[in-house]
Each structure stands twice: as C-alpha cells, then as structure tokens.
Scaffold this motif. Structure first.
Motif, short mmCIF file in Angstrom:
data_model
loop_
_atom_site.label_atom_id
_atom_site.label_comp_id
_atom_site.label_asym_id
_atom_site.label_seq_id
_atom_site.Cartn_x
_atom_site.Cartn_y
_atom_site.Cartn_z
N VAL A 140 0.84 -1.20 0.00
CA VAL A 140 0.00 0.00 0.00
C VAL A 140 0.88 1.25 0.00
N ARG A 141 1.95 1.19 0.74
CA ARG A 141 2.84 2.36 0.85
C ARG A 141 3.59 2.63 -0.45
N TYR A 142 4.06 1.58 -1.11
CA TYR A 142 4.98 1.78 -2.23
C TYR A 142 4.46 1.39 -3.61
N GLU A 143 3.55 0.45 -3.72
CA GLU A 143 3.09 -0.03 -5.03
C GLU A 143 1.58 -0.19 -5.06
N ALA A 178 -3.74 -19.14 -13.21
CA ALA A 178 -3.74 -18.43 -14.50
C ALA A 178 -5.01 -17.60 -14.67
N VAL A 179 -6.14 -18.17 -14.28
CA VAL A 179 -7.40 -17.41 -14.37
C VAL A 179 -7.36 -16.22 -13.43
N TYR A 180 -6.93 -16.45 -12.20
CA TYR A 180 -6.84 -15.36 -11.22
C TYR A 180 -5.98 -14.21 -11.76
N MET A 181 -4.82 -14.54 -12.28
CA MET A 181 -3.92 -13.49 -12.77
C MET A 181 -4.47 -12.81 -14.02
N SER A 182 -5.11 -13.57 -14.90
CA SER A 182 -5.60 -12.98 -16.14
C SER A 182 -6.81 -12.08 -15.93
N MET A 183 -7.49 -12.19 -14.79
CA MET A 183 -8.62 -11.30 -14.51
C MET A 183 -8.15 -9.89 -14.20
N ASP A 184 -6.86 -9.73 -13.88
CA ASP A 184 -6.23 -8.42 -13.69
C ASP A 184 -7.00 -7.53 -12.71
N LEU A 185 -7.33 -8.11 -11.54
CA LEU A 185 -8.06 -7.37 -10.52
C LEU A 185 -7.20 -7.12 -9.28
N GLY A 186 -5.90 -7.18 -9.43
CA GLY A 186 -4.98 -6.96 -8.32
C GLY A 186 -4.18 -8.21 -8.03
N VAL A 187 -3.01 -8.04 -7.48
CA VAL A 187 -2.15 -9.18 -7.15
C VAL A 187 -2.05 -9.34 -5.65
N ALA A 188 -1.76 -10.56 -5.23
CA ALA A 188 -1.57 -10.84 -3.81
C ALA A 188 -0.36 -10.05 -3.30
N PRO A 189 -0.39 -9.66 -2.03
CA PRO A 189 0.75 -8.89 -1.49
C PRO A 189 2.09 -9.59 -1.70
N TYR A 190 2.13 -10.90 -1.50
CA TYR A 190 3.37 -11.65 -1.69
C TYR A 190 3.85 -11.53 -3.14
N LEU A 193 7.71 -4.45 -6.15
CA LEU A 193 8.08 -3.42 -5.19
C LEU A 193 9.60 -3.32 -5.07
N LEU A 194 10.26 -4.45 -4.87
CA LEU A 194 11.71 -4.45 -4.73
C LEU A 194 12.41 -4.00 -6.00
N SER A 195 11.92 -4.45 -7.14
CA SER A 195 12.53 -4.08 -8.41
C SER A 195 12.37 -2.59 -8.70
N ASN A 196 11.20 -2.06 -8.38
CA ASN A 196 10.94 -0.64 -8.66
C ASN A 196 11.60 0.30 -7.66
N ARG A 197 11.92 -0.20 -6.47
CA ARG A 197 12.46 0.65 -5.40
C ARG A 197 13.95 0.44 -5.15
N THR A 198 14.55 -0.53 -5.80
CA THR A 198 15.97 -0.81 -5.62
C THR A 198 16.61 -0.99 -6.98
N ARG A 199 17.87 -1.36 -6.97
CA ARG A 199 18.57 -1.65 -8.22
C ARG A 199 18.44 -3.12 -8.60
N LEU A 200 17.76 -3.88 -7.77
CA LEU A 200 17.57 -5.31 -8.03
C LEU A 200 16.57 -5.49 -9.16
N SER A 201 16.81 -6.48 -9.98
CA SER A 201 15.87 -6.79 -11.05
C SER A 201 15.47 -8.25 -10.95
N PHE A 202 14.19 -8.50 -10.97
CA PHE A 202 13.67 -9.86 -10.88
C PHE A 202 13.16 -10.36 -12.22
N VAL A 203 13.22 -9.50 -13.22
CA VAL A 203 12.75 -9.88 -14.54
C VAL A 203 13.93 -9.76 -15.49
N ARG A 204 14.22 -10.84 -16.13
CA ARG A 204 15.33 -10.82 -17.09
C ARG A 204 14.74 -10.76 -18.49
N ARG A 205 15.18 -9.80 -19.24
CA ARG A 205 14.67 -9.65 -20.59
C ARG A 205 15.39 -10.64 -21.52
#
Length: 164
Positions: free
Chosen positions: A69-72, A129-141, A147-159
């Motif tokens: 809630v605070r950051y993302e 897959a259904v839950y995620m594709s409904m695009d109604l919000g993600v679980a906090p976990y 959150l970490l990727s957007n607020r730090t230099r860490l990247s969890f997604v590799r292109r």
C-alpha cells in the motif's frame, strides 16, 4: 451495461479461481509431496502457532499489504483482498472436508499420492492463471518482486536477448 456484466464475470472468475487454489492447496498439503515456498512456510509456521493456516496466511499478507500500500498501490485491487482471504481459508475448509471424508491412512500409498498430484497441480495452475488474467490486483506476496525491483537496483525480470 455490458461493461458491468464483463466486470461481474471477471470478478466471479477471480473468486472461483481463488477458491480453487485453496482446494488444490489443501490436496497438496494432504498428499505431502511438496508445495510452493510461501505456502510451505505458512503451513510450517501455522503448525507452531495457535492459528489455522488460513488465519496465519491472512495475518502475514496483511503485514505485506502494508508495504505494498505504501509503495506499489497500483498493484492492488479487489483480487488482492480476495486472494488474501480466500486461498488460505479455502485450503482450511477443503482440508477439513478431506480429513472428514477420507479414512486415516487413505493417502499413504505413494502411487495414489502421485496420481492425485498431477490433476491437483493442473487445477492449481489453471486457477492461478485465471486469477492473474482477470487483472483485478495481485496478492501482497506476489507484489513484492515488483516493489523491490521498482524501489531498488535489483531486477527480478530478465529480458530475453534480441535475436534481430
């Protein structure tokens, strides 16, 4: 009117998919062949606390939700709250049903547990897959890597490399 119907359908699919993830989680715990790390941690911790798996999962998710809630905040939605409540409590409920219906020792045979594992994992994967594709919000976990990727230099997604 049509967009209201579409939103209702997405919401209903999201609710059902969260319940089905709880159903599959209950079976995964009963067959004892492993689970995802977050569910395993929650099950282990709740077994040492005077609360159910669903209650512990909800409490931990509330703590994680505060950071999200605070950051993302943009990652949150109705699906976030439903996931926080429904997955854990559905797992508790369906686990209770399984324990009431199956006699003690019914799931002792490895072959039977392995045969149950395949359809249960398919149910879980499709429900997620259904839950995620409904695009109604993600679980906090699930919001933590963003959150970490957007607020730090860490990247969890590799292109993927460009092949052109």
């Amino acid at each position: 009117m049509r967009s209201n119907q579409a939103l209702f359908a997405r919401f209903a699919a999201m609710l059902l998919s969260n319940i089905m993830m709880g159903f599959a989680t209950a079976w995964v715990f009963r067959i004892g062949m492993g689970s995802d790390p977050f569910s395993t941690m929650n099950a282990g911790l709740s077994s040492h606390l005077p609360v159910s798996y669903g209650t512990w999962s909800l409490l931990l998710n509330i703590g994680l939700l505060l950071a999200v809630v605070r950051y993302e905040r943009k990652l949150l939605g109705a699906g976030t709250l439903c996931n926080m409540v429904l997955c854990g409590y559905s797992a508790d409920f369906f686990g209770w049903i399984i324990d009431q219906v199956l006699p003690a020792g019914a799931l002792d045979a490895l072959a039977l547990r392995a045969a149950i594992a395949v359809p249960v994992l398919v149910v879980f994967i499709l429900a997620a897959a259904v839950y995620m594709s409904m695009d109604l919000g993600v679980a906090p976990y699930d919001a933590l890597p963003y959150l970490l990727s957007n607020r730090t230099r860490l990247s969890f997604v590799r292109r993927a490399p460009s092949w052109t």
